[in-house]
Every structure is written in C-alpha cells, then in structure tokens.
Design a protein around this motif. Structure first.
Motif, PDB file in Angstrom:
ATOM      1  N   GLY A   1      35.172  15.178 -19.086  1.00 25.18           N
ATOM      2  CA  GLY A   1      36.502  15.296 -18.494  1.00 25.18           C
ATOM      3  C   GLY A   1      36.560  14.669 -17.119  1.00 25.18           C
ATOM      4  O   GLY A   1      35.919  13.653 -16.845  1.00 25.18           O
ATOM      5  N   ALA A   2      37.349  15.286 -16.215  1.00 21.64           N
ATOM      6  CA  ALA A   2      37.485  14.752 -14.856  1.00 21.64           C
ATOM      7  C   ALA A   2      37.440  15.873 -13.828  1.00 21.64           C
ATOM      8  O   ALA A   2      38.050  15.783 -12.773  1.00 21.64           O
ATOM      9  CB  ALA A   2      38.799  13.966 -14.729  1.00 21.64           C
TER      10      ALA A   2
ATOM     11  N   TRP B   1      39.403  13.958  -2.704  1.00 26.59           N
ATOM     12  CA  TRP B   1      40.552  14.275  -3.558  1.00 26.59           C
ATOM     13  C   TRP B   1      40.052  14.858  -4.876  1.00 26.59           C
ATOM     14  O   TRP B   1      39.108  14.315  -5.477  1.00 26.59           O
ATOM     15  CB  TRP B   1      41.384  13.017  -3.841  1.00 26.59           C
ATOM     16  N   PRO B   2      40.655  15.914  -5.374  1.00 22.62           N
ATOM     17  CA  PRO B   2      40.257  16.456  -6.690  1.00 22.62           C
ATOM     18  C   PRO B   2      40.399  15.390  -7.776  1.00 22.62           C
ATOM     19  O   PRO B   2      41.450  14.748  -7.885  1.00 22.62           O
ATOM     20  CB  PRO B   2      41.233  17.615  -6.901  1.00 22.62           C
ATOM     21  N   SER B   3      39.356  15.200  -8.531  1.00 20.53           N
ATOM     22  CA  SER B   3      39.297  14.209  -9.622  1.00 20.53           C
ATOM     23  C   SER B   3      39.369  12.770  -9.129  1.00 20.53           C
ATOM     24  O   SER B   3      39.410  11.840  -9.947  1.00 20.53           O
ATOM     25  CB  SER B   3      40.414  14.445 -10.653  1.00 20.53           C
ATOM     26  N   GLY B   4      39.368  12.545  -7.816  1.00 19.82           N
ATOM     27  CA  GLY B   4      39.467  11.184  -7.297  1.00 19.82           C
ATOM     28  C   GLY B   4      38.292  10.309  -7.709  1.00 19.82           C
ATOM     29  O   GLY B   4      38.469   9.137  -8.056  1.00 19.82           O
ATOM     30  N   VAL B   5      37.085  10.872  -7.688  1.00 21.93           N
ATOM     31  CA  VAL B   5      35.897  10.114  -8.083  1.00 21.93           C
ATOM     32  C   VAL B   5      36.003   9.681  -9.545  1.00 21.93           C
ATOM     33  O   VAL B   5      35.716   8.536  -9.908  1.00 21.93           O
ATOM     34  CB  VAL B   5      34.621  10.944  -7.855  1.00 21.93           C
TER      35      VAL B   5
ATOM     36  N   PRO C   1      44.396   8.628  -4.379  1.00 25.74           N
ATOM     37  CA  PRO C   1      43.432   7.698  -4.973  1.00 25.74           C
ATOM     38  C   PRO C   1      44.000   6.302  -5.243  1.00 25.74           C
ATOM     39  O   PRO C   1      43.265   5.314  -5.159  1.00 25.74           O
ATOM     40  CB  PRO C   1      43.048   8.397  -6.289  1.00 25.74           C
ATOM     41  N   ALA C   2      45.287   6.205  -5.555  1.00 26.54           N
ATOM     42  CA  ALA C   2      45.878   4.877  -5.754  1.00 26.54           C
ATOM     43  C   ALA C   2      45.840   4.069  -4.462  1.00 26.54           C
ATOM     44  O   ALA C   2      45.666   2.846  -4.481  1.00 26.54           O
ATOM     45  CB  ALA C   2      47.312   5.006  -6.257  1.00 26.54           C
ATOM     46  N   GLY C   3      46.005   4.739  -3.321  1.00 24.70           N
ATOM     47  CA  GLY C   3      45.897   4.056  -2.037  1.00 24.70           C
ATOM     48  C   GLY C   3      44.488   3.570  -1.768  1.00 24.70           C
ATOM     49  O   GLY C   3      44.284   2.489  -1.185  1.00 24.70           O
TER      50      GLY C   3
END
Length: 507
Positions: free
Chosen positions: A33-34, A258-262, A407-409
């Motif tokens: 999952g993530a 960030w949560p799930s950013g990795v 994360p998009a940034g």
C-alpha cells in the motif's frame, strides 16, 4: 555488430527490465500500500535502488570506458582486475559501515519520520537487509562496462533482469504462499533484493570469465596512478552520471514530511523511469564509447555531429512520452497501482505527482545525453558542477513549492531541477566549443513537436469519449497513441528512410 543491432540488444534489455520493474512495483503497491510500512520500506529501498539504477544505466562507464579504451587489451585486462578488486574491498567496508550505522542513515533518508520511532526503526532494519545489493550491482556494472567496451552487450543487457525478476518471485511467494504482517513482508523483500543482486553479479562474472576470454585478470589489486584516478573519480562520476537519481533522493527526504509522500513520489517516478531509463542505458552503453573513440581520434566535428544525432533520437522518444504521461497520468496510476492496500486517494496523489514529473522528463533526457560528451572528453568537473546546480535547484524549488502544493510541488521542484541541470550541461559544452546544434536538429525538433501535438490531440479527444479508463481501454489508448505518433512523425518528416539507413550502418 551494427549500431541498430547493438541498440536493439541494449534497448530490449532496458525495456524488459523496466517492464519487470513495473510488475514489481504493481505488486509492491498491492502488498504494502502507501502507509507507514510502505514509506519505511521505500525510504530504505531508495538508497540501494538509487545506486542500482545509476550503475545499471552505466554510471561508472564515464570513468572506466575512456581510461580502458586507451590501453592495449592485455593492459586493460590487468587494470580491470585491479579495479574490480579495489572496488570490491571498498564496497565491503562501506557495507559494514552501513550495517553498523543504519539507525543514523535511516534518519538521514527520512528526516520527516524523526517523531515516529517505530517507523524509523523499520527504515533502519530494511536498510541493513537491502544494502548488500549495492556491492553486487556495482561490481556487476564494472564488469558490464568491460564487456560493452569489447562489443559484448548481451550479458550486461540481460543481467539486470535478475534483480527485478527475483523480487517479483519473492512478492508472489509472500503474497500467495505465506501470510505475513506488512512489516514482515517488507523485511523479506529487503532481504530478497540483496539475493537478487548477487544473482546479477554471478551472470556478469560468468560472461567475463567465459572461455578464458582474457577480458579481466583477477588478482590482488596493484596500486597504480590509473587505479588511483579511477577510485578518486568513482564517487564524482556516480554523482554526475546519476544526477537525476540524486535529485529524487533529495526530494524523497523532503516528501517524508508528508503522509504517503514517499510512496506517491516513488510510484510516480517508476512510471517516469521507463523512457528515461531506456535513454540512459542507450547513452552510456552505446553513445559514450562512440564519443570517446571520436574524441581520442581528434575528430571534433564528428563528435558534435554524433551528439546532435543522439539528441534527435532522445527527443524523438521522450517528448511524446512526456506528453502521454501528462495526459494519461490518472488512468495510469489507477490501472497500475489501485488495488489491494493501495487506495483511490493514493492513486489520485500519485497521478498529480506523475503529471508534474512528466514536465521534467525531456530535460532529464537532454542532460543525460549531452553529459556523455563531457564524460567522453574527460570533463568530469563540468559534469559534476552541472549536477550540483541541478540538485540546488531541485532542493530550493521543492522546499518552496511543497508547502502550497504538497508532494506535487516537490515533483515540480524536481522538474525545475532537471531543467537547471540540462541548462548547466549546455553551458559546460559551450565552454569547450562542443555545443553547436545544426539546422538538421532544429528542423527535426519542429517536426517532432508537430507530431507530438497531433498525438496529444488524439489522446485528449479519446479521453473525453472514455472518461472511465480501465486496463483494456488504457492499453488501447497507449497503442493508438503510439500508432498516431508514428504516423504523424512519418508524415511530418520527423522520421525518414534515411534515418533507418544511417542506423543500420556499421558502427
């Protein structure tokens, strides 16, 4: 062997490795999952995977190929044996240090997890289990460079398949053969990656020693000025040759806040790496030896011409890939990863990251191709300076854009870093009088842009007709996009019969 046959061997090997990598990551997403465990595993996996990608794409070739190409075969075999022995000892020592200091390394890899001791401990555990793969794949890469220099591409093209193939086998066994908690699954996968790396090394070693070919003389390393230069240049060469991978490592550190950013960044990067990895493998495996030969022959005009033609091929392949990833990011993320423990919200986050990463793909490819000229001419300092500038832009841009865009940034900062890297490489080439785009490449670029525009229009139109894209529809869209682009490239003159004739000439 003709250039087209060599390209097919290396290219098919790279494509097969990327496809297996896709299958591996689809299974990663399904199994892990993530969440926190996935973030811990992927943060730990990032460093050995970074080294694996750099060396698999020929990251050490810029130091080895020009040096060995100037030697007689028997001298090259002696030096190759010294290099393998010296790097082997150095990597053994490095692996020991990592095993001891994995806790500190875990904090460096994922500083955003400093307040979560349990997850940080998992990062340290997975780092200890997976890091030995670095020793195996680096030695395999050195052996691959020796084989490539002598025109033997098959083993080096196919050996990397062992790593992804081994991990896929481990994932299938863990998912369907045994029932484990997420943390235990990740631990077994980390250990499996090291075993898979060992299998890659065995394949390359067998090719080197096949039939007493005399390509390498294994012995106790003998210290020499050449060996010293290669060892001193090893780390800078890896840094310059694997600049984009280092950009991603820095971005991963930022994404850990960030949560799930990795996880989102990792899965989006894996999609982007298919076209980028193909061009990287072709550049270091085929273009670099050719440029090095022309440089030492003193034929500057032929060197610049080869660089321009390689850049045309790179843009012909990566510009449509960039446009397609931007347009199809959401269905690609959903179809590839949205299953098992990977939820719809994770697919949406991964898609946003993929869209912004796709903007940097052409610049990353341009920098990778043009850097080969600097490597061939021995201009490591210029290549390293360009990589350092790109890293600075990546970190600055990611930090500034992460707070408003998440994360998009961070991914957008990565794309800006790729742009800065490409610009810095071009400036380095200008300093040496090696940047001279001719009329042919300018005209070709306009034709490629027209073909990409035609393909993009078709994909956007099809997307409106099929708002809910499932796996069969996505496959159809990709195939139709490829066909439309090929037709448009032929109609606009981006690809001609003369190109095929030039490719099939003896190298």
């Amino acid at each position: 062997m003709s250039l087209i046959r060599s390209s097919l061997v290396v290219g098919l090997g790279s494509v097969a490795s990327r496809i297996l990598g896709f299958a591996r990551d689809v299974l990663f997403a399904q199994a892990l999952g993530a969440g926190p465990v996935a973030d811990a595993f992927l943060a730990a996996f990032r460093l050995p995977n970074l080294v694996r990608r750099i060396v698999a794409e020929g990251g050490l070739n810029p130091a080895l190929v020009p040096a060995l190409s100037r030697l007689e075969p028997h001298e090259a075999a002696d030096v190759a044996g010294d290099v393998l022995g010296a790097f082997g000892l150095a990597l053994l020592a490095l692996t020991g240090l990592v095993e001891i200091g994995a806790g500190l390394l875990a904090l460096l890899l994922a500083p955003g997890l400093h307040g979560d001791g349990e997850t940080l401990a998992l990062v340290a555990l997975y780092t200890r289990l997976s890091f030995p793969v670095v020793l195996c794949v680096t030695l395999a890469s050195i052996g691959g460079a020796i084989l490539n220099l002598r025109g033997r591409f098959t083993a080096t093209a196919l050996a990397p398949l062992a790593v992804n193939g081994g991990l896929i086998l481990a994932l299938v066994v863990l998912e369907f053969g045994f029932s484990h908690a997420l943390a235990q699954k990740a631990a077994w996968l980390a250990a499996a990656s090291s075993l898979a790396g060992l299998s890659q090394l065995i394949i390359v070693a067998a090719a080197l020693l096949q039939g007493g070919s005399g390509l390498v003389l294994l012995r106790r390393p003998r210290w020499s000025p050449l060996l010293k230069r290669l060892l001193v240049a090893g780390l800078p060469v890896l840094a310059a040759g694997g600049a984009v991978q280092i950009f991603f490592l820095a971005a991963t550190q930022i994404a850990s806040f960030w949560p799930s950013g990795v996880s989102w960044l990792y899965y989006a990067e894996r999609v982007m790496q298919l076209p980028l990895g193909l061009m990287a493998g072709l550049s270091s495996g085929l273009l670099l030896p050719e440029l090095a030969r022309r440089h030492w022959a003193g034929d500057r005009q032929a060197l610049v011409s080869a660089q321009n033609r390689a850049l045309e091929v790179a843009l012909l392949l990566t510009l449509p890939a960039s446009a397609a990833l931007l347009i199809l990011a959401r269905p690609i993320s959903a179809v590839l990863f949205e299953r098992g423990a990977f939820e719809s919200s994770d697919a949406e986050g991964t898609a946003l990251v993929l869209m912004t990463l796709s903007l940097g793909l052409p610049f990353a490819t341009v920098a990778k191709v043009l850097s080969q000229t600097l490597f061939a001419c021995g201009s490591l300092r210029a290549a390293l300076a360009a990589a350092g500038f790109g890293l600075a832009v990546t970190v600055t841009g990611s930090l500034l854009l992460a707070w408003p865009l998440g994360p998009a940034g961070i991914a957008l900062g990565l794309s800006l870093g790729c742009l800065g890297h490409a610009g810095a490489v071009i400036l380095g080439l200008q300093r040496f009088g090696l940047w001279a785009p001719d009329r042919q490449i300018q005209a070709r670029l306009l034709r490629i842009a027209a073909a990409v525009l035609a393909m993009s229009s078709g994909l956007l139109g099809a997307g409106r007709i099929l708002p809910q894209v499932q796996a069969p529809a996505l496959a159809a869209l990709c195939l139709c996009g490829i066909a439309l682009y090929a037709l448009a490239a032929w109609m606009t003159g981006a690809v001609t019969r003369d190109d095929w004739a030039a490719l099939t000439k003896k190298s």
